[in-house]
Design an enzyme around this catalytic site. Structure first.
Site, short mmCIF file in Angstrom:
data_model
loop_
_atom_site.label_atom_id
_atom_site.label_comp_id
_atom_site.label_asym_id
_atom_site.label_seq_id
_atom_site.Cartn_x
_atom_site.Cartn_y
_atom_site.Cartn_z
N ASP A 44 -40.91 -25.54 3.54
CA ASP A 44 -40.62 -26.75 2.56
C ASP A 44 -39.88 -27.73 3.37
O ASP A 44 -39.50 -27.57 4.59
CB ASP A 44 -39.51 -26.32 1.58
CG ASP A 44 -40.05 -25.65 0.27
OD1 ASP A 44 -41.18 -25.18 0.53
OD2 ASP A 44 -39.46 -25.25 -0.69
N ASP A 45 -39.65 -28.79 2.91
CA ASP A 45 -39.05 -30.13 3.44
C ASP A 45 -39.36 -30.93 4.55
O ASP A 45 -38.75 -31.91 4.66
CB ASP A 45 -37.52 -29.49 3.68
CG ASP A 45 -36.81 -28.93 2.49
OD1 ASP A 45 -37.08 -28.92 1.56
OD2 ASP A 45 -35.51 -28.80 2.86
N HIS A 101 -36.52 -34.90 -2.57
CA HIS A 101 -36.07 -33.67 -2.80
C HIS A 101 -35.03 -33.70 -3.95
O HIS A 101 -33.94 -33.17 -3.88
CB HIS A 101 -35.40 -33.21 -1.40
CG HIS A 101 -35.27 -31.78 -1.14
ND1 HIS A 101 -34.10 -30.99 -2.05
CD2 HIS A 101 -36.09 -30.75 -0.92
CE1 HIS A 101 -34.47 -29.93 -1.68
NE2 HIS A 101 -35.45 -29.54 -1.17
N HIS A 194 -38.02 -23.12 5.56
CA HIS A 194 -37.72 -24.57 5.79
C HIS A 194 -38.13 -25.04 7.24
O HIS A 194 -37.44 -24.73 8.05
CB HIS A 194 -36.46 -25.08 5.22
CG HIS A 194 -36.09 -24.65 3.87
ND1 HIS A 194 -35.79 -23.43 3.31
CD2 HIS A 194 -36.13 -25.36 2.80
CE1 HIS A 194 -35.52 -23.28 2.17
NE2 HIS A 194 -35.94 -24.70 1.58
#
Length: 249
Positions: A44-45, A101, A194
């Site tokens: 993610d991210d 986010h 992440h």
């Protein structure tokens, strides 16, 4: 601390849950992979500086992975056009993780739509496709979020079975201990990591790939490990675009 609490609460809820938790107008909430012997490591991210290295590590291992991308988190998505196209060309799966986010359960209807729409527009411009797989920040969603996702044509909301804790500041040893705990082959797993975390790409990723492959798991993208419940994770819109002055955050 709030992020840790949210992540822990979601994780505990998923441990005993079935792979498909619920469906609302065509959107499925996915808690785990479904194909025996397969495991999905997900990131993610991004985009940030380490996705290419993560991609190369998976490619070298004959494996695939999944990246859930933000529009404007660590960096503006339009500043990573070549990188995102390279991930797509390497046949890793790319999904939406909202624009900024945000915890969608704290937003209004229009704000949720904006968080989704801006990422969709970026995908269409950069890749020519709209994402149909979505991971909610913090694993946080409600009925309104599911309804909006359904209305926009999304197919899957992807959660996880294990969290390496990297985004919460946990140590490399903690993350490796999470990987070590996955020792029940051939049961499937769906792992949260992440990509913008330095030690994740440099230490945890190679450890996870080697450890899990040695135990027998096939490391695949999320749409693959869902088996017959998976589908092409995009809607084709057209040919990718050419950057112009609208490509900005």
């Amino acid at each position: 601390m709030l992020t840790k609490i949210l992540a822990l609460a979601v994780l505990l809820a998923h441990i005993t849950a079935s792979p498909v938790e619920k469906r609302q107008d065509g959107v499925q909430v996915i808690n785990n992979c479904e194909v025996s012997g397969q495991l999905a490591l997900t990131y993610d991210d991004g985009p940030w500086n380490y996705e290419e290295d993560i991609s190369n590590q998976f490619t070298a291992a004959g494996a695939k992975t999944t990246f859930f991308l933000n529009g404007n988190n660590y960096v503006c998505i339009y500043d990573r056009v070549d990188q995102i196209r390279a991930l797509h060309a390497a046949e890793h799966t790319l999904g939406s993780h909202t624009w900024s986010h945000a915890d969608l359960t704290t937003l209004s209807y229009d704000e949720i739509v904006s968080e989704l729409e801006q990422v969709e527009d970026a995908f269409v411009k950069i890749l020519g496709v709209k994402p149909l797989y979505f991971r909610p920040p913090y694993g946080s969603y409600n009925d309104q979020v599911l309804q909006i996702l359904a209305d926009r044509g999304y197919k899957k909301v992807i959660l996880w079975t294990e969290d390496t804790g990297d985004a919460n500041g946990e140590s490399v040893q903690f993350s490796e201990n999470v990987i070590d705990g996955i020792n029940d082959f051939p049961n499937p797993h769906l792992v949260l990591e992440h990509s913008p975390i330095d030690t994740t790409h440099s230490q945890v990723v190679p450890y996870a790939i080697s450890t899990l492959q040695e135990r027998g798991w096939q490391l695949v993208a999320i749409d693959t490990c869902l088996g017959s419940n998976g589908e092409w994770p995009y809607e084709y819109v057209g040919e990718p675009g050419t950057p112009d002055d609208t490509w900005h955050c």
